[in-house]
Structure formats: C-alpha cells, structure tokens
Design a protein around this motif. Structure first.
Motif, PDB file in Angstrom:
ATOM      1  N   ALA A  59     -13.149 -10.173   4.486  1.00  0.00           N
ATOM      2  CA  ALA A  59     -12.397 -10.262   5.745  1.00  0.00           C
ATOM      3  C   ALA A  59     -11.331 -11.365   5.659  1.00  0.00           C
ATOM      4  O   ALA A  59     -10.183 -11.175   6.079  1.00  0.00           O
ATOM      5  N   ALA A  60     -11.710 -12.520   5.106  1.00  0.00           N
ATOM      6  CA  ALA A  60     -10.756 -13.627   4.958  1.00  0.00           C
ATOM      7  C   ALA A  60      -9.623 -13.245   4.012  1.00  0.00           C
ATOM      8  O   ALA A  60      -8.449 -13.530   4.266  1.00  0.00           O
ATOM      9  N   ALA A  61      -9.983 -12.555   2.918  1.00  0.00           N
ATOM     10  CA  ALA A  61      -8.983 -12.166   1.912  1.00  0.00           C
ATOM     11  C   ALA A  61      -7.941 -11.217   2.493  1.00  0.00           C
ATOM     12  O   ALA A  61      -6.740 -11.372   2.259  1.00  0.00           O
ATOM     13  N   THR A  62      -8.403 -10.208   3.253  1.00  0.00           N
ATOM     14  CA  THR A  62      -7.436  -9.238   3.790  1.00  0.00           C
ATOM     15  C   THR A  62      -6.543  -9.880   4.842  1.00  0.00           C
ATOM     16  O   THR A  62      -5.364  -9.543   4.964  1.00  0.00           O
ATOM     17  N   TYR A  63      -7.099 -10.853   5.566  1.00  0.00           N
ATOM     18  CA  TYR A  63      -6.282 -11.560   6.565  1.00  0.00           C
ATOM     19  C   TYR A  63      -5.190 -12.386   5.883  1.00  0.00           C
ATOM     20  O   TYR A  63      -4.017 -12.327   6.255  1.00  0.00           O
ATOM     21  N   ILE A  64      -5.583 -13.141   4.847  1.00  0.00           N
ATOM     22  CA  ILE A  64      -4.609 -13.973   4.110  1.00  0.00           C
ATOM     23  C   ILE A  64      -3.554 -13.090   3.437  1.00  0.00           C
ATOM     24  O   ILE A  64      -2.356 -13.384   3.476  1.00  0.00           O
ATOM     25  N   ASN A  65      -4.010 -12.000   2.819  1.00  0.00           N
ATOM     26  CA  ASN A  65      -3.099 -11.067   2.134  1.00  0.00           C
ATOM     27  C   ASN A  65      -2.059 -10.503   3.114  1.00  0.00           C
ATOM     28  O   ASN A  65      -0.868 -10.452   2.822  1.00  0.00           O
ATOM     29  N   GLY A  66      -2.541 -10.091   4.290  1.00  0.00           N
ATOM     30  CA  GLY A  66      -1.648  -9.525   5.301  1.00  0.00           C
ATOM     31  C   GLY A  66      -0.669 -10.552   5.846  1.00  0.00           C
ATOM     32  O   GLY A  66       0.514 -10.266   6.065  1.00  0.00           O
ATOM     33  N   LEU A  67      -1.160 -11.777   6.050  1.00  0.00           N
ATOM     34  CA  LEU A  67      -0.309 -12.849   6.564  1.00  0.00           C
ATOM     35  C   LEU A  67       0.797 -13.181   5.561  1.00  0.00           C
ATOM     36  O   LEU A  67       1.971 -13.356   5.934  1.00  0.00           O
ATOM     37  N   ALA A  68       0.427 -13.230   4.280  1.00  0.00           N
ATOM     38  CA  ALA A  68       1.424 -13.478   3.218  1.00  0.00           C
ATOM     39  C   ALA A  68       2.443 -12.344   3.195  1.00  0.00           C
ATOM     40  O   ALA A  68       3.647 -12.574   3.042  1.00  0.00           O
ATOM     41  N   GLY A  69       1.962 -11.088   3.360  1.00  0.00           N
ATOM     42  CA  GLY A  69       2.850  -9.924   3.391  1.00  0.00           C
ATOM     43  C   GLY A  69       3.860  -9.995   4.521  1.00  0.00           C
ATOM     44  O   GLY A  69       5.044  -9.658   4.355  1.00  0.00           O
ATOM     45  N   LYS A  70       3.410 -10.443   5.688  1.00  0.00           N
ATOM     46  CA  LYS A  70       4.311 -10.581   6.843  1.00  0.00           C
ATOM     47  C   LYS A  70       5.408 -11.605   6.561  1.00  0.00           C
ATOM     48  O   LYS A  70       6.582 -11.397   6.877  1.00  0.00           O
ATOM     49  N   LEU A  71       4.998 -12.729   5.947  1.00  0.00           N
ATOM     50  CA  LEU A  71       5.974 -13.785   5.612  1.00  0.00           C
ATOM     51  C   LEU A  71       7.032 -13.262   4.640  1.00  0.00           C
ATOM     52  O   LEU A  71       8.221 -13.509   4.796  1.00  0.00           O
ATOM     53  N   VAL A  72       6.569 -12.525   3.620  1.00  0.00           N
ATOM     54  CA  VAL A  72       7.489 -12.016   2.597  1.00  0.00           C
ATOM     55  C   VAL A  72       8.403 -10.938   3.186  1.00  0.00           C
ATOM     56  O   VAL A  72       9.604 -10.918   2.909  1.00  0.00           O
ATOM     57  N   GLN A  73       7.862 -10.049   3.994  1.00  0.00           N
ATOM     58  CA  GLN A  73       8.682  -8.990   4.597  1.00  0.00           C
ATOM     59  C   GLN A  73       9.759  -9.593   5.500  1.00  0.00           C
ATOM     60  O   GLN A  73      10.890  -9.130   5.526  1.00  0.00           O
TER      61      GLN A  73
ATOM     62  N   HIS B 242      12.037  -5.106   0.160  1.00  0.00           N
ATOM     63  CA  HIS B 242      12.209  -5.190  -1.299  1.00  0.00           C
ATOM     64  C   HIS B 242      11.339  -6.285  -1.897  1.00  0.00           C
ATOM     65  O   HIS B 242      11.829  -7.193  -2.555  1.00  0.00           O
ATOM     66  N   MET B 243      10.043  -6.216  -1.651  1.00  0.00           N
ATOM     67  CA  MET B 243       9.154  -7.246  -2.172  1.00  0.00           C
ATOM     68  C   MET B 243       8.366  -6.728  -3.377  1.00  0.00           C
ATOM     69  O   MET B 243       8.272  -5.519  -3.585  1.00  0.00           O
ATOM     70  N   THR B 244       7.839  -7.649  -4.157  1.00  0.00           N
ATOM     71  CA  THR B 244       6.937  -7.291  -5.254  1.00  0.00           C
ATOM     72  C   THR B 244       5.626  -8.051  -5.051  1.00  0.00           C
ATOM     73  O   THR B 244       5.555  -8.969  -4.225  1.00  0.00           O
TER      74      THR B 244
ATOM     75  N   ALA C 149       6.424  -2.994   3.730  1.00  0.00           N
ATOM     76  CA  ALA C 149       6.780  -3.577   2.427  1.00  0.00           C
ATOM     77  C   ALA C 149       5.573  -3.673   1.505  1.00  0.00           C
ATOM     78  O   ALA C 149       5.711  -3.682   0.286  1.00  0.00           O
ATOM     79  N   MET C 150       4.377  -3.705   2.086  1.00  0.00           N
ATOM     80  CA  MET C 150       3.170  -3.890   1.274  1.00  0.00           C
ATOM     81  C   MET C 150       2.669  -2.601   0.626  1.00  0.00           C
ATOM     82  O   MET C 150       1.657  -2.602  -0.063  1.00  0.00           O
ATOM     83  N   THR C 151       3.390  -1.503   0.841  1.00  0.00           N
ATOM     84  CA  THR C 151       2.993  -0.253   0.170  1.00  0.00           C
ATOM     85  C   THR C 151       3.408  -0.264  -1.303  1.00  0.00           C
ATOM     86  O   THR C 151       3.077   0.639  -2.050  1.00  0.00           O
ATOM     87  N   VAL C 152       4.132  -1.291  -1.714  1.00  0.00           N
ATOM     88  CA  VAL C 152       4.552  -1.402  -3.120  1.00  0.00           C
ATOM     89  C   VAL C 152       3.316  -1.645  -4.004  1.00  0.00           C
ATOM     90  O   VAL C 152       2.346  -2.262  -3.574  1.00  0.00           O
ATOM     91  N   GLY C 153       3.372  -1.139  -5.235  1.00  0.00           N
ATOM     92  CA  GLY C 153       2.255  -1.298  -6.166  1.00  0.00           C
ATOM     93  C   GLY C 153       1.978  -2.765  -6.476  1.00  0.00           C
ATOM     94  O   GLY C 153       2.905  -3.556  -6.650  1.00  0.00           O
ATOM     95  N   GLY C 154       0.702  -3.113  -6.541  1.00  0.00           N
ATOM     96  CA  GLY C 154       0.319  -4.472  -6.936  1.00  0.00           C
ATOM     97  C   GLY C 154      -0.194  -5.328  -5.797  1.00  0.00           C
ATOM     98  O   GLY C 154      -0.930  -6.286  -6.029  1.00  0.00           O
TER      99      GLY C 154
ATOM    100  N   LEU D  92     -13.915  -2.620   1.684  1.00  0.00           N
ATOM    101  CA  LEU D  92     -12.646  -2.995   2.295  1.00  0.00           C
ATOM    102  C   LEU D  92     -11.696  -1.813   2.084  1.00  0.00           C
ATOM    103  O   LEU D  92     -11.141  -1.643   0.999  1.00  0.00           O
ATOM    104  N   LEU D  93     -11.583  -0.965   3.095  1.00  0.00           N
ATOM    105  CA  LEU D  93     -10.695   0.201   2.988  1.00  0.00           C
ATOM    106  C   LEU D  93      -9.296  -0.209   3.405  1.00  0.00           C
ATOM    107  O   LEU D  93      -9.060  -0.603   4.545  1.00  0.00           O
ATOM    108  N   LYS D  94      -8.355  -0.118   2.445  1.00  0.00           N
ATOM    109  CA  LYS D  94      -6.981  -0.539   2.696  1.00  0.00           C
ATOM    110  C   LYS D  94      -6.218   0.543   3.447  1.00  0.00           C
ATOM    111  O   LYS D  94      -6.448   1.726   3.237  1.00  0.00           O
ATOM    112  N   GLY D  95      -5.310   0.117   4.303  1.00  0.00           N
ATOM    113  CA  GLY D  95      -4.479   1.060   5.049  1.00  0.00           C
ATOM    114  C   GLY D  95      -3.581   0.285   6.002  1.00  0.00           C
ATOM    115  O   GLY D  95      -3.453  -0.937   5.881  1.00  0.00           O
ATOM    116  N   GLN D  96      -2.954   0.999   6.945  1.00  0.00           N
ATOM    117  CA  GLN D  96      -2.139   0.292   7.954  1.00  0.00           C
ATOM    118  C   GLN D  96      -2.996  -0.718   8.696  1.00  0.00           C
ATOM    119  O   GLN D  96      -2.550  -1.811   9.026  1.00  0.00           O
TER     120      GLN D  96
END
Length: 216
Positions: A185-199, A205-207, A156-161, A133-137
């Motif tokens: 694949a499911a994990a990166t989709y959920i992670n990205g969706l959560a990131g969109k909600l937080v942004q 300014h998210m952590t 916003a997801m470029t923040v550490g963690g 799973l290569l992370k990037g844009q």
C-alpha cells in the motif's frame, strides 16, 4: 544479467552490482550461481522484470530458496505465472500484476466494474494467503482481509517500466517492514505520488527513470 550484457549494464550506473551469468535465460544452473552469490542475510528481493525463463522449475527453485531463508519477495512480470502460486501461498509475498498478468496468474481477467474488481482481488488474495497489488487507473491492494485503493489516473504512467519501479519499491519497503499489505500500500502510494510530480513537470513524455528520480 547474461554475461553478454554485463559490461553495458555496469556502464549504466556505478550503483549497480552486476553478477554475470553464463546462461541467457534463467536456468537451474543460473539459480545455483545466484543463490551462491547473494548475501546470506538478504531482507527482500524483487523478481520477474525483464526476466526470460529457460526452465519452468528454475523460478520456483529460486523463489522457494529465498522464502526458506526468510527473504520477503515482490513478484512482477515474467514471475507472475500460475506455477508459482503453490510456492508463495501462505508466505510473505506480494504480486504486482496488471490486468493481463492477473489473468495469466489466476486464470481470469479482473472485471472492469470497480466493485467486482475489488471482490475478485480479495477472493484470490484470501484463497492463496498472499498480498495482491492489481495495477490500473485505481490500484487495488488486498490481503483478502483488508483492502486499500489508490486512485491514480495518471496517463503518463502507462509507459513501460513504471510498474517495475513499483515492484522495486514494494521490495524496498518490505526490507524494513515485514507486513506485506502495508508495504504494498505504501509503495503504490509513493509510486503514484512520484508519477503525479513527473507528469506535472514533463507532461506525458516521462520514462521510468524520471519516476525513480522523483521518488526521494
């Protein structure tokens, strides 16, 4: 965690089960204690985030012992070293590198060009029979045969963690689903969706803790 950090780590949350270790870094002794302390019927594990390694072989012993006991592993950060490849090849393992970690793991930087980037990930996934799973844009997820793309473009997801949360999600889904490609694949989709909600809610300014709160 190192014994010196046990009390402060416990104080973060009552949800954390903390095992204090004498050594400040991962040693063979620490690995022996860990393997003795964790449940025998473990489903999955995620390794590497915030990990300092004292002896190179200690990581290999830990990962090899887990895999032998049918534990599915998600590796990130400090666990992404070339020495680990022989241990995880042809096993139920996922690696979640960003570009720099990809170079450390496989010896070359992933190309900027999207098409070449995808074929590079596919090549190494095929060569080692693992899921990458290569992370990037746009996250690229491949087992060498099938490839998924997850376009995020969430500054916003470029923040550490946030990548550590992703590795935890991979392991969480792997505990219920033995298919490493589907889990990644499911994990990166959920992670990205959560990131969109937080942004949307907090802007840039998210952590990573904000990200965890959005996952449910």
């Amino acid at each position: 965690v190192p014994k010196i950090n046990a009390q402060s780590t416990r104080a973060i949350s009552p949800n954390l089960i903390v095992i204090p270790l004498v050594d400040q870094k991962l040693t063979r002794g620490a690995v022996r204690k860990l393997l003795g302390a964790i449940p025998k019927n473990l489903d999955s594990a995620t390794i590497g985030m915030g990990l300092a390694i004292a002896e190179k072989t200690s990581l290999n012993i830990l990962v090899e012992s887990l895999i032998k006991n049918d534990v599915r592993v998600s590796l990130d950060a400090s666990a992404l070293v070339s020495d680990i490849l022989p241990v995880i090849s042809n096993k139920n393992a996922v690696v979640t590198p960003h570009a720099g970690e990809f170079k450390r793991l496989f010896g070359i930087s992933p190309p900027e060009n999207q098409k070449q980037r995808i074929s590079t990930v596919e090549k190494f996934a095929r060569k080692h029979s693992i899921t990458i799973l290569l992370k990037g844009q746009t996250d690229v997820v491949s087992d060498g045969k099938t490839t998924y793309l997850n376009p995020k473009k969430i500054p916003a997801m470029t923040v550490g963690g946030t990548g550590d949360v992703l590795s935890g999600l991979v392991a969480g889904i792997l505990s219920k689903n033995r298919n490493s490609l589907e889990s990644a694949a499911a994990a990166t989709y959920i992670n990205g969706l959560a990131g969109k909600l937080v942004q949307k809610k907090l802007g840039l300014h998210m952590t990573s803790m904000d990200l965890i709160d959005a996952i449910p």
